[in-house]
Design an enzyme around this catalytic site. Structure first.
Site, mmCIF file in Angstrom:
data_model
loop_
_atom_site.group_PDB
_atom_site.id
_atom_site.type_symbol
_atom_site.label_atom_id
_atom_site.label_comp_id
_atom_site.label_asym_id
_atom_site.label_seq_id
_atom_site.Cartn_x
_atom_site.Cartn_y
_atom_site.Cartn_z
ATOM 1 N N TRP A 115 31.011 -132.343 41.201
ATOM 2 C CA TRP A 115 31.333 -131.156 40.413
ATOM 3 C C TRP A 115 32.613 -131.332 39.622
ATOM 4 O O TRP A 115 32.696 -130.958 38.449
ATOM 5 C CB TRP A 115 31.393 -129.910 41.309
ATOM 6 C CG TRP A 115 30.063 -129.658 41.962
ATOM 7 C CD1 TRP A 115 29.780 -129.723 43.298
ATOM 8 C CD2 TRP A 115 28.823 -129.345 41.302
ATOM 9 N NE1 TRP A 115 28.452 -129.471 43.512
ATOM 10 C CE2 TRP A 115 27.836 -129.231 42.320
ATOM 11 C CE3 TRP A 115 28.446 -129.158 39.984
ATOM 12 C CZ2 TRP A 115 26.501 -128.933 42.033
ATOM 13 C CZ3 TRP A 115 27.122 -128.857 39.693
ATOM 14 C CH2 TRP A 115 26.171 -128.751 40.706
ATOM 15 N N ASP A 151 38.296 -124.868 41.428
ATOM 16 C CA ASP A 151 36.896 -124.482 41.603
ATOM 17 C C ASP A 151 36.689 -124.329 43.106
ATOM 18 O O ASP A 151 36.692 -125.316 43.843
ATOM 19 C CB ASP A 151 35.990 -125.574 41.021
ATOM 20 C CG ASP A 151 34.510 -125.317 41.308
ATOM 21 O OD1 ASP A 151 34.181 -124.283 41.920
ATOM 22 O OD2 ASP A 151 33.683 -126.170 40.918
ATOM 23 N N LYS A 173 27.556 -118.899 47.598
ATOM 24 C CA LYS A 173 27.778 -119.498 48.918
ATOM 25 C C LYS A 173 28.402 -118.428 49.836
ATOM 26 O O LYS A 173 27.681 -117.736 50.539
ATOM 27 C CB LYS A 173 28.703 -120.714 48.837
ATOM 28 C CG LYS A 173 28.255 -121.968 48.160
ATOM 29 C CD LYS A 173 27.571 -122.279 47.092
ATOM 30 C CE LYS A 173 27.861 -123.499 46.299
ATOM 31 N NZ LYS A 173 26.697 -124.374 46.158
#
Lengths: 356, 356
Positions: A101, A168, A192
């Site tokens: 990511w 992030d 999540k």
């Protein structure tokens, strides 16, 4: 069959949240209307949004120098929106390359300005966190991923630097207390620890805005969203609502201290079992193990398949590793009961005994 | 109290869709998991996405030269994404300026290239559709809004031009049959006729892509979404699911021919009543009246307030006009029963008699 949800995201949510969300689809807060049918500029939705924003600020311990936005587009859109708003064409931003990511974030940033890779763990397939950062002093900011969902590594401290820090936190937000005031911008896809897929939390320290010369398309301009009180366009109403319910559940269940305690109980149980079973081998450096995503392998593809089939039979979903790294992965987000981890450990023991 | 939902969007959805969506939050398709907890790269979600895409193609009568994407960000993001993908910096696109949304699209397009306003109805506060188009022959495309939600006007034919036609159909998509093959790109926020807020349908004729020189951020690049089979990043799973259910409902209830017939019944009932009541005055040109949003005024602000209070008492929501134009507005999307329009007409009659 009792299901055990180890999905990496979208992932398990608290039963209370699901029950209330389903009720709200029939009749939201006794309005006689579904949450899917109410206007976003009504007092009903404003109350939802404000409660969600308030929970975020309270859980993070943030004051009025921060703004809380719920944006469309997923964390992937933030990979673009962050440099579009904060990185001038001739300026440099420092990025940590510790996984898939972060790497995507780097690629998007390069379209807007210069990127200095502060540290990379690519030399060992991102199986550790490279914490030796080399940050140019004139960097507009440092960007890093707090938890690498795919590789199963997690930062256990906040990088020490003078430049603004951007994180992030998609896969470990609200799993533990942190000094959130050390961040200038935090973002996280909700799917999540803080809700369902379809909305992205973005928390912004206002003093970092307005420092670049680029013309920013209004819908991508954080300042326009702030000016419009977080209602610049129609928000994903239901996704914001589910996130608010999930944050309320965190607050009502002991907040971040309790979330961390439970995360450690789950992770200790699982990693101890993994370390005890010679058939199962964790792939990442011990000190960088993630509280949220445990990644490990079996000795052969045949054994992996046999074990995955067994998981399926036992109602254990989400155990297959990410398509880019293979192997197995167990995700243990806030809503996962310890009993699910115990069931998984029991299955590992049975499997090991069978193949001893 | 029986509610009558005249919201302009997010707006009324079919009862069957709400019931099935609530069930899926408890247990999706007997998986033992909530629709909010399933992974987007599972066969479960792929079946949802493919069914939704198939309904779109079948309702629109489109072949393999078109791609169907469900994107994040709302139609407002398409105002940016369309010119980012299709308008080179030195090129020109033609835009119709027939209302607030088209106007916003024009402002975003100007950040990317040149805009020629093909026609404007600003001279009469957008109370009509200016259909006299002046489209430069070298235009990359013509962009127009098929239905103006705020002002209550609607195009009743497709503009005749040689350049590719792009339409924002957010507030009247799937209310009637059209020759959808005449469009090169169609987009629509889902929260009126095709679902809940949080996802945007984008239908693209592939031959318009890849013709510009700009470096497009991957997450905004239509081609990247197509290459990734519409799963470039985590989609808003639940919003796609609700849209699929809504499209399935349209298909199972007679398709676009039936939707148009019902839309005309609702609109005829309402506009005839408005024309018959001297207290209530429609604000737009008769030939451009929208089947979806009827906009009208009362003689004084005091009477408007009194009537709106009465609506509230009767469980009629969403009747206040948009904050930018004032007055009253009744939105009549696909899921609105004729009985709700009848109840509203009865209330108008009572009110007129009282004030006769």
């Amino acid at each position: 069959m009792k299901m055990h949800n180890f999905n990496s995201g979208p992932s398990i949510l608290p039963q209370e949240v699901l029950a209330e969300a389903a009720n709200a689809i029939h009749n939201f807060n006794n309005t006689g209307l579904s949450i899917l049918e109410i206007g976003h500029r009504t007092s009903y939705f404003e109350a939802v949004l404000h409660e969600a924003q308030q929970h975020v600020k309270s859980l993070m311990g943030l004051g009025n120098d921060y703004e809380v936005l719920y944006l469309h587009g997923g964390a992937t859109t933030q990979f673009m929106q962050v440099p579009m708003n904060l990185l001038d064409a001739n300026a440099t931003a420092a990025y940590c390359d510790n996984g898939i990511w972060g790497n995507k974030a780097i690629k998007e940033a390069k379209l807007f300005g210069n990127v200095a890779v502060a540290a990379s763990s690519a030399d060992k397939n991102h199986t550790y966190i490279n914490k030796q950062l080399n940050i140019p002093a004139n960097s507009a900011y440092l960007h890093y991923t707090t938890n690498n969902t795919v590789e199963g590594t997690q930062w256990h401290h906040i990088p020490d630097t003078e430049v603004p820090v951007i994180a992030d936190m998609s896969s470990d937000i609200f799993c533990r207390p942190m000094d959130f005031n050390r961040f200038s911008l935090i973002y996280a896809g909700a799917q999540k620890n803080m809700g369902a897929a379809g909305v992205t939390l973005t928390v912004i320290k206002k003093d970092i805005l307005g420092k670049i010369s680029r013309a920013i398309p209004p819908i991508m301009d954080y300042r326009k969203h702030i000016e419009a009180d977080a209602l610049l366009n129609t928000p994903p109403v239901f996704a914001v609502y589910v996130s608010m319910l999930t944050l309320r559940w965190i607050v009502n269940n002991g907040g971040l201290v309790a979330m961390e305690q439970k995360a450690k109980e789950r992770a200790d149980l699982l990693y101890n079992a993994l370390d005890a079973q010679p058939l199962f081998t964790p792939t990442v450096a011990r000190e960088d193990r993630s509280l949220m995503n445990a990644v490990f392998v079996l000795p052969t593809p045949e054994l992996e398949k046999e074990f995955l089939d067994l998981c399926k039979q036992q109602g254990m979903v989400g155990v297959k590793g990410h398509r880019s790294v293979g192997g197995l992965r167990v995700s243990m987000y806030n809503a996962l009961p310890l009993s699910s981890v115990q069931a998984f450990c029991d299955l590992m023991t049975d499997f090991s005994n069978k193949h001893a």
